[in-house]
Design an enzyme around this catalytic site. Structure first.
Site, PDB file in Angstrom:
ATOM      1  N   HIS A  73      79.414 -14.804 100.780  1.00  0.00           N
ATOM      2  CA  HIS A  73      79.509 -13.880 101.919  1.00  0.00           C
ATOM      3  C   HIS A  73      78.297 -14.090 102.822  1.00  0.00           C
ATOM      4  O   HIS A  73      78.444 -14.172 104.041  1.00  0.00           O
ATOM      5  CB  HIS A  73      79.588 -12.444 101.403  1.00  0.00           C
ATOM      6  CG  HIS A  73      79.824 -11.430 102.466  1.00  0.00           C
ATOM      7  ND1 HIS A  73      80.950 -11.427 103.260  1.00  0.00           N
ATOM      8  CD2 HIS A  73      79.070 -10.373 102.886  1.00  0.00           C
ATOM      9  CE1 HIS A  73      80.892 -10.420 104.114  1.00  0.00           C
ATOM     10  NE2 HIS A  73      79.757  -9.768 103.907  1.00  0.00           N
ATOM     11  N   CYS A 102      84.460  -6.060 106.697  1.00  0.00           N
ATOM     12  CA  CYS A 102      84.107  -7.483 106.724  1.00  0.00           C
ATOM     13  C   CYS A 102      84.967  -8.333 105.800  1.00  0.00           C
ATOM     14  O   CYS A 102      85.072  -9.548 105.992  1.00  0.00           O
ATOM     15  CB  CYS A 102      82.641  -7.681 106.343  1.00  0.00           C
ATOM     16  SG  CYS A 102      81.510  -6.537 107.133  1.00  0.00           S
ATOM     17  N   SER A 123     145.284 -40.263 130.184  1.00  0.00           N
ATOM     18  CA  SER A 123     146.522 -40.836 129.656  1.00  0.00           C
ATOM     19  C   SER A 123     146.603 -40.684 128.139  1.00  0.00           C
ATOM     20  O   SER A 123     146.647 -39.560 127.636  1.00  0.00           O
ATOM     21  CB  SER A 123     146.649 -42.299 130.094  1.00  0.00           C
ATOM     22  OG  SER A 123     147.946 -42.788 129.796  1.00  0.00           O
ATOM     23  N   HIS A 182      78.115 -13.768 112.154  1.00  0.00           N
ATOM     24  CA  HIS A 182      79.000 -12.951 111.319  1.00  0.00           C
ATOM     25  C   HIS A 182      80.206 -12.518 112.151  1.00  0.00           C
ATOM     26  O   HIS A 182      80.077 -11.713 113.079  1.00  0.00           O
ATOM     27  CB  HIS A 182      78.224 -11.732 110.812  1.00  0.00           C
ATOM     28  CG  HIS A 182      78.967 -10.921 109.793  1.00  0.00           C
ATOM     29  ND1 HIS A 182      80.236 -11.226 109.352  1.00  0.00           N
ATOM     30  CD2 HIS A 182      78.596  -9.804 109.113  1.00  0.00           C
ATOM     31  CE1 HIS A 182      80.615 -10.344 108.461  1.00  0.00           C
ATOM     32  NE2 HIS A 182      79.636  -9.456 108.293  1.00  0.00           N
TER      33      HIS A 182
END
Length: 992
Positions: A300, A164, A607, A337
């Site tokens: 978390h 994770c 030319s 998650h």
């Protein structure tokens, strides 16, 4: 040492999560406190459903050079990361293809479920592609390296896997790589994609997943998390480099740390408050910060009872005792998650919060209880969006903890406000590029809508700077030069975009572009030519001044005031003045082209223009070239006067009309465009004869009969003069007026050649044919007169070629500087390496991103049919794209071999039905694919073909013919032996 010395800037990002396919939508969802999980949206049907992203099965294979069959057999995690990296670089305004930066890649992904449930279950896919090719698109070993291959990155390419915490560990590794100068730009992130349109999960009491499809972090109702698909990517560079390189920071990473819980826990999968607290302390120490310096922690926050308790314990231990308030956030209640991508998604959320100065809420949901004890009075969980209060430190922290114990903590700081100084001045050039015409039109449509919507207040110069400096330049291109006035520029851009949407598709940029240049001779208008470009381009003005001084030193006219000469100034009709003027203007224009990146491969001058070309090609030194042109112009001006006439007839007819008259063929401009020169009486008689035969005739405004017998003495004197001048072989191709072919080294170094060139017929039509047969991508006329470029267009139509043909300075009456930028822009569209004069943007401009193709590439689970590939591009293509019926050509076999071989090729590449002349390697075939294809063909047809057979016969038709030859050469005895071997192998397998 300042904080910036060790800080890393987040300069770009991209995210794809349930409910949001871009960062702006993601932020709006977060700020509003919306939950995008199926359970919150009422889409569960009593099932436990995980979150899923958009574009699960779609992928823009053509943009990234992936064959359709391989795209379908590639893990969607690899594909999603590829597109996100592209989007993140666009967000950063970085074109890594044109820079010298070393780009590193640090990414991770979830398990290779798609490989096992979809790809390996399809026997036809595995047989067609082979184990090695399938592994390249599915193994995590190749996740980072495939990104570097597809996008051309040369820095470290490392796959990170720590469950994770994967993507936040990847960010930490990227930061370290930048600070140790392993790379200059680092891309970090991760993806977890569940390969089901609607993933389901099962609840187990005591497990980590939620029983009702909702995630409730830090509340008494917390019972688990919800598995979701998601992916995120950030683009990083050293903070000291960010502003200097035009990629302003969205936020700064000021510290990070990674550790592992070790053995001090109940089991390998149990979290440790001690390990989490230690990683937080270490991150603070690396940043030189204290706990009081952090105003927001993105946790978390899985929503599991044990996980939340352990995390709060660690947070309280480090952050809880400090003064002031600290908000605790968690993104998982919004989106679930996302496993390996969870950390970088939390990082992106925090970057957006710091950038906006807003703390987003952790959403309240049905079933929430009160907040759990947070462990410190300092902490609070915001339930609605809050402005970042002045007493709350404008720094954030992000935690990510992996199953198995690898912990990561990253600290971020807000950046200073974007500069408010004015945008760069116009004029400029707007550019778009894409892989396909449809994508280019979609880009034009998106940009037009954005200009009238979100981008209405963005300065046009900032838009142009982002488009030019911040987007990768692809094969289909569109460009338009804009005026200096902001309002006019905006209107012109809108109009041009609308035209592109309606009938466009852009131009195709050549792989190896080449440019041819046309340099005019006398007969063009010179009054004021170069003044507009000189006013806008100081370097052009300086070149012109230098060249005029060189001419003056060579005894030529004083051209310093020539910019102000009126149209009727007699000097503009004086050959002794005009030829040096053409010389200086031509060389200055050639220098301008090369300074802007366009070096011509072929030069054709009319030319005196041939002498200009020869000087640029090194036949003459600059001083000698100027002296030669001055002498030539003076000698021709001193020749007897005469008259010239252009008639609508070929050379043979023209000579018949001139029979018996003192008239010469001076120029051949086309099959029916002949220029004649002679004295006034002879031309008058010729005019009468033309009327009698109804031949169109037009007298030219010249004082002499150039390239006629009247120039004989001038030619002799010029030859004598050149015998005193050193001549060298040309280092560029120059096309001769005299022969109509490429000027040879012997001709270039022969003084007599240049005398004959002065006197002889100008075979311009032949010369244009020679020039066009060199296959230039673009032909540029270096003047405001369009005579030569119009003749080039006529010649191109006759030869059935279609290069871009344009005039550097536009037409009479046009703004020279604008016309010059427009010409350079058009040269860019056909692939020339032009450096457009577009200033870098001074601030980040959120333009619409690339419109990825919505093409489904997918192997259906447990299918036994074919790979899902792109639909046929034509309504007339066969329904079965794997076995198109290829009509046998002369000498081709008409048995079953074509169908078998074609089927093998089709399954190898996928996509639209292959054609007989399709080439294995032009289709993108590799040596690995070639070896596998030979194996499959040999197995299906019981042959012994070799790899060399495919290398030497690489078209589909040629390979079929070669395989038929091998089959015809196979004798019956060999076939029986092969059948016996096959039978023995099958018997052995049955026995086992």
């Amino acid at each position: 040492m300042s904080e910036l010395d060790t800080a890393v800037a987040v300069v770009g990002l991209a995210v794809r999560v349930p409910g949001a396919a871009d960062a702006q939508t993601f932020w709006e969802m977060l700020a509003d406190g919306r939950v995008s999980l199926p359970a919150a949206l009422g889409k569960t049907d009593s099932r436990l459903l995980g979150g899923q992203i958009d574009r699960l099965a779609e992928f823009d294979a053509e943009l990234f050079g992936v064959q359709p069959a391989h795209a379908a057999a590639t893990d969607p995690q690899h594909r999603v990361l590829t597109e996100l990296v592209w989007q993140a670089l666009e967000d950063a305004g970085l074109d890594t293809q044109r820079s010298t930066d070393r780009v590193g890649v640090f990414v991770g992904s979830g398990p290779d479920t798609y490989l096992h449930t979809n790809v390996l279950s399809d026997e036809q896919v595995t047989r067609s592609l082979g184990h090695e090719q399938i592994q390249l698109g599915n193994s995590r070993d190749f996740l980072a390296t495939a990104l570097s291959y597809r996008l051309g990155f040369t820095g470290p390419s490392i796959t990170v896997q720590t469950a994770c915490s994967t993507s936040l560990v990847a960010v930490h590794q990227a930061v370290r790589s930048l600070l140790t100068y392993e790379c200059d730009v680092a891309i970090a992130g991760g993806a977890t994609i569940h390969p089901l349109a609607q993933p389901e999960y099962q609840y187990t009491e005591g497990g980590i997943v939620s029983p009702d499809g909702l995630c409730r972090t830090f509340t008494e109702g917390s019972q688990g998390t919800v598995p979701s698909s998601g992916a995120g990517v950030v683009v990083l560079r050293r903070a000291t480099d960010a502003d200097r390189t035009g990629a302003p920071a969205r936020a700064l990473i000021v510290g990070s740390a990674v550790n592992n819980d070790g053995a001090d826990r109940m089991s390998m999968v149990a979290p440790s408050p001690h390990g989490q607290a230690e990683v937080i302390r270490e991150a603070l120490e690396t940043a030189g910060l204290t706990a009081a310096d952090i105003g927001l922690v993105e946790a978390h926050g899985t929503g599991t009872t044990l996980g939340d308790q352990v995390e709060l314990s660690a947070l309280s231990e480090v952050y809880g005792a400090a003064d002031g308030s600290c908000a605790l956030g968690a993104v998982k209640p919004n989106i679930g998650h996302c496993d390996t991508a969870a950390g970088v998604i939390g990082l992106i959320k925090t970057v957006l919060a710091l950038e906006a100065g807003v703390i987003p809420p952790t959403p309240s949901q049905p079933g929430d209880g009160p907040d759990v004890q947070l462990g410190s009075a300092r902490f609070f969980v915001p339930r609605q969006a809050l402005p970042w209060a002045q007493d709350l430190p404008r720094r954030g922290a992000v935690s990510s903890f992996g199953l198995g114990g690898t912990n990561a903590h990253v600290l971020l700081a807000a950046t200073a406000a974007a500069p408010t100084d004015e945008a760069p001045e116009l004029p400029g050039v707007a550019v778009l590029s894409a892989a396909t015409p449809d994508a280019l039109r979609d880009q034009a449509r998106r940009l037009a809508d954005w200009l009238d919507g979100a981008g209405a207040r963005t300065a046009t110069a900032e838009v142009l700077g982002t488009l030019w400096h911040g987007r990768r330049q692809l094969r289909r291109r569109w460009a338009v030069a804009l005026p200096a006035d902001e309002t006019l520029a905006r209107d012109r851009l809108r109009t041009a975009l609308a035209d592109e949407v309606a009938v466009g598709g852009g131009r195709y940029a050549a792989d190896e572009p080449s440019t041819a240049v046309l340099l005019p001779g006398q007969g063009v208008r010179l009054a004021g030519v170069g003044t507009g470009v000189g006013a806008a381009d100081p370097e052009f003005a300086a070149d012109l001044a230098e060249l005029r001084q060189v001419v003056f030193k060579a005894g030529g006219p004083d051209l310093r005031s020539a910019d102000g000469w009126p149209t009727d100034d007699p000097r503009l009709l004086d050959t002794a003045v005009v030829q040096p003027m053409l010389f200086t203007l031509g060389l200055a224009a050639l220098r301008l082209l090369e300074r802007r990146g366009v070096r011509p491969q072929v030069l054709l001058g009319h030319s005196v223009g041939e002498l200009t070309a020869a000087t640029h090609a090194g036949v003459f030194s600059l001083a000698d070239g100027a002296a030669a042109v001055v002498r030539r112009g003076r000698l021709m001006a001193e020749a007897p006067s005469g008259t010239m006439m252009a008639i609508r007839a070929d050379e043979t007819t023209a000579r018949e009309l001139c029979d018996g008259l003192a008239i010469d063929v001076s120029g051949l401009n086309g099959p029916d465009n002949t220029v004649l020169g002679g004295d006034a009486d002879a031309i008058a008689e010729l005019e009468r004869r033309c009327r009698e035969r109804s031949v169109s005739a037009t007298r030219l405004a010249t004082s002499h009969a150039f390239h006629s017998r009247a120039m004989g003495r001038a030619a002799e004197s010029f030859t004598d003069f050149l015998r005193t001048v050193p001549l060298a072989k040309p280092d560029l191709r120059v096309v001769s007026n005299l022969t109509g072919e490429e000027l040879t080294p012997d001709q270039a170094t022969d003084p007599g050649y240049w005398g004959r060139q002065l006197r002889g017929t100008v075979r311009l039509d032949d010369a244009l044919g020679t020039l066009l047969r060199h296959g230039p991508t673009a032909v540029v006329g270096l003047h405001r007169g369009r005579t030569m470029t119009n003749l080039a267009r006529q010649s191109a139509r006759r030869l059935a070629v279609s290069p871009l043909i344009t005039d550097l300075l536009g037409a009479q009456g046009q703004d020279e500087a604008a016309a010059c930028e427009e010409t350079l822009a058009q040269l860019w569209t056909v692939g020339c390496p032009v450096r457009l004069a577009v200033a870098r943007p001074r601030r980040r401009t959120g333009l619409p991103g690339y419109p990825f193709a919505a093409t489904r590439h997918w192997v259906d689970a447990l299918a036994r049919e074919s790979v899902s590939v792109r639909p046929a591009t034509s309504p007339d293509t066969p329904e079965n794209p794997e076995n198109p019926q290829l009509p046998p050509a002369e000498g081709e076999p008409d048995d079953a071999i074509p169908a078998v071989v074609t089927g093998v090729w089709q399954r190898t590449f996928g996509g639209a039905p292959l054609q007989p002349d399709d080439n294995f390697f032009a289709l993108g075939g590799t040596s690995l694919q070639a070896a596998h294809l030979i194996t499959v063909v040999n197995d299906e047809l019981l042959l012994d073909a070799r790899l060399q057979d495919l290398y030497e016969h690489s078209s589909l038709r040629g390979f079929i013919t070669r395989i038929a030859q091998i089959a015809a050469e196979r004798d019956d005895e060999e076939l029986l032996r092969l059948l016996d071997e096959l039978e023995a192998e099958n018997g052995s397998a049955d026995h086992e």
